[in-house]
Design an enzyme around this catalytic site. Structure first.
Site, PDB file in Angstrom:
ATOM      1  N   GLU A 112      11.720  -4.751  18.941  1.00 35.64           N
ATOM      2  CA  GLU A 112      11.306  -3.687  19.948  1.00 35.64           C
ATOM      3  C   GLU A 112      10.032  -3.070  19.091  1.00 35.64           C
ATOM      4  O   GLU A 112      10.647  -2.432  17.789  1.00 35.64           O
ATOM      5  CB  GLU A 112      12.258  -2.744  20.317  1.00 35.64           C
ATOM      6  N   CYS A 149      10.769   6.040  20.901  1.00 37.67           N
ATOM      7  CA  CYS A 149      10.130   4.879  21.306  1.00 37.67           C
ATOM      8  C   CYS A 149       9.649   4.838  22.806  1.00 37.67           C
ATOM      9  O   CYS A 149       8.509   4.110  23.320  1.00 37.67           O
ATOM     10  CB  CYS A 149      10.746   3.462  21.244  1.00 37.67           C
TER      11      CYS A 149
END
Length: 373
Positions: A112, A149
């Protein structure tokens, strides 16, 4: 598993990645993040204690710590490692992907990496509740000093008075936010560089900053404004600045808003702020978003991530390196499983759970029909 700088617990030593792999029956080696070695050590010792208490093999869990890239690179290249979980920068994730792909036996890297999580403000919602949207936006943007994020790094809306009022309200809310200490001085310095690049860009306007920093390694929130044509001509305006920085993009029409969205990279999330009268306008964006993001939410903010059966915390590149995977929710286990088919296998050679006389303790699907345990 690589520990994440921004989540010492949820995405590190005993986080969702480790839990998913252990649940799948895999032993786990964790590379602790150098930003929080003490926390990593405490959690690692707790896991080792649990392993011993349950009389599991000692090798089911290991924690290695160190700075620099050599340790992580060596782990990814090690033949006994069969998969990698990573949360961090695009540069770091792609470096690990390259090492894994160059092995004699390539392995998957579930990385990620980068996302700006666009927020779409539709006309009626903006007109009817622009001030409330501005307040919610800034709360999401500055949560944890913007070190999520799923931080809302780009906002798309139609230019006009309603957007001007939204920007005024958001600017006022941001100016009242006290800067927070960021995870490391390196992250804070990188954030300042990203903000400066946006401020120096000829196509952006700095519209607001948070209160002045008064302490060490603090991130001071920043809000910028640009137009749709500028973002489409320079993709760097939509690159992630890890921290409380966001760019508001004024579009001439819904058509241009859709063009801007199509020009952007893959994302973890997209948010639709809409009222009932915006339904027809919003409907056209759903197919575009389905191809661009892993999670589409309506009238919320992307920084809230629930660990649930339906959760998808992933998305097309560069949000992740494997777009069909999720690192949050029950589907996360599939990253560390590999299917095996037993064809015409005698009952005595089948795993006990697959035999016809298996007990009812395991859910089984037979000819497409699921029989729950």
């Amino acid at each position: 598993m690589f520990g994440a700088s921004n989540f010492p617990l949820a995405f590190s030593v005993a986080g969702g990645d480790t839990a998913s792999a252990l649940a799948a029956g895999c032993p786990v080696v964790v590379k602790g993040h150098p930003a929080h070695p003490g926390t990593s050590e405490l959690v690692g010792r707790a896991i080792r204690s649990a392993v011993a208490k349950r009389s599991l093999p000692e090798g089911v869990f290991s924690l290695l710590q160190g700075t620099g890239h050599e340790l992580g690179s060596t782990l990814v290249a090690e033949p006994h490692i069969k998969a990698v979980g990573f949360t961090g920068s695009r540069e770091g994730g792609l470096a690990l992907v390259a090492i894994a792909a160059a092995r004699p036996e390539p392995i998957p890297v579930y990385a990620e990496m980068s996302s700006v999580n666009p927020v779409l403000l539709f006309p009626s919602a903006l007109a009817n509740r622009g001030e409330a949207l501005a307040t919610g936006f800034i709360s999401s943007l500055t949560l944890g000093s913007g070190q999520f994020c799923t931080n809302p790094g780009v906002v798309l809306a139609l230019k006009g008075l309603d957007l001007d009022q939204f920007i005024t309200a958001a600017s006022k809310a941001l100016q009242a936010v006290m800067p927070a200490t960021m995870l490391t001085e390196g992250i804070q310095q990188s954030y300042d560089r990203g903000v400066k690049q946006l401020a120096d860009h000829g196509a952006t306007k700095l519209v607001a900053r948070a209160s002045e920093c008064i302490g060490r390694a603090q991130g001071r929130g920043a809000l910028f404004q640009t137009i749709g044509a500028a973002l489409m001509s320079d993709a760097s305006l939509a690159h992630e600045v890890f921290g409380a920085s966001s760019v508001i993009v004024a579009c001439d029409s819904l058509d241009e808003m859709e063009e801007v969205l199509r020009s952007m990279e893959g994302q973890l999330t997209a948010t639709l702020q809409m009222d009932d009268s915006d339904l027809a306008a919003a409907k056209r964006f759903i197919p575009v978003l389905e191809a661009k993001v892993g999670r589409i939410l309506v009238n919320g903010w992307p920084t809230g991530v629930e660990v649930a059966h339906a959760m998808v915390h992933g998305g097309p590149f560069p949000a992740t390196s494997v777009s069909r995977a999720t690192s949050v929710g029950t589907l996360a286990i599939y990253r560390f499983l590999r299917p095996v088919c037993y064809q015409a296998m005698p009952q005595t050679l089948l795993p006990a759970e697959l035999r016809d006389d298996a007990s009812g303790s395991v859910s089984r699907m037979f000819d497409g029909v699921m029989n729950r345990a």
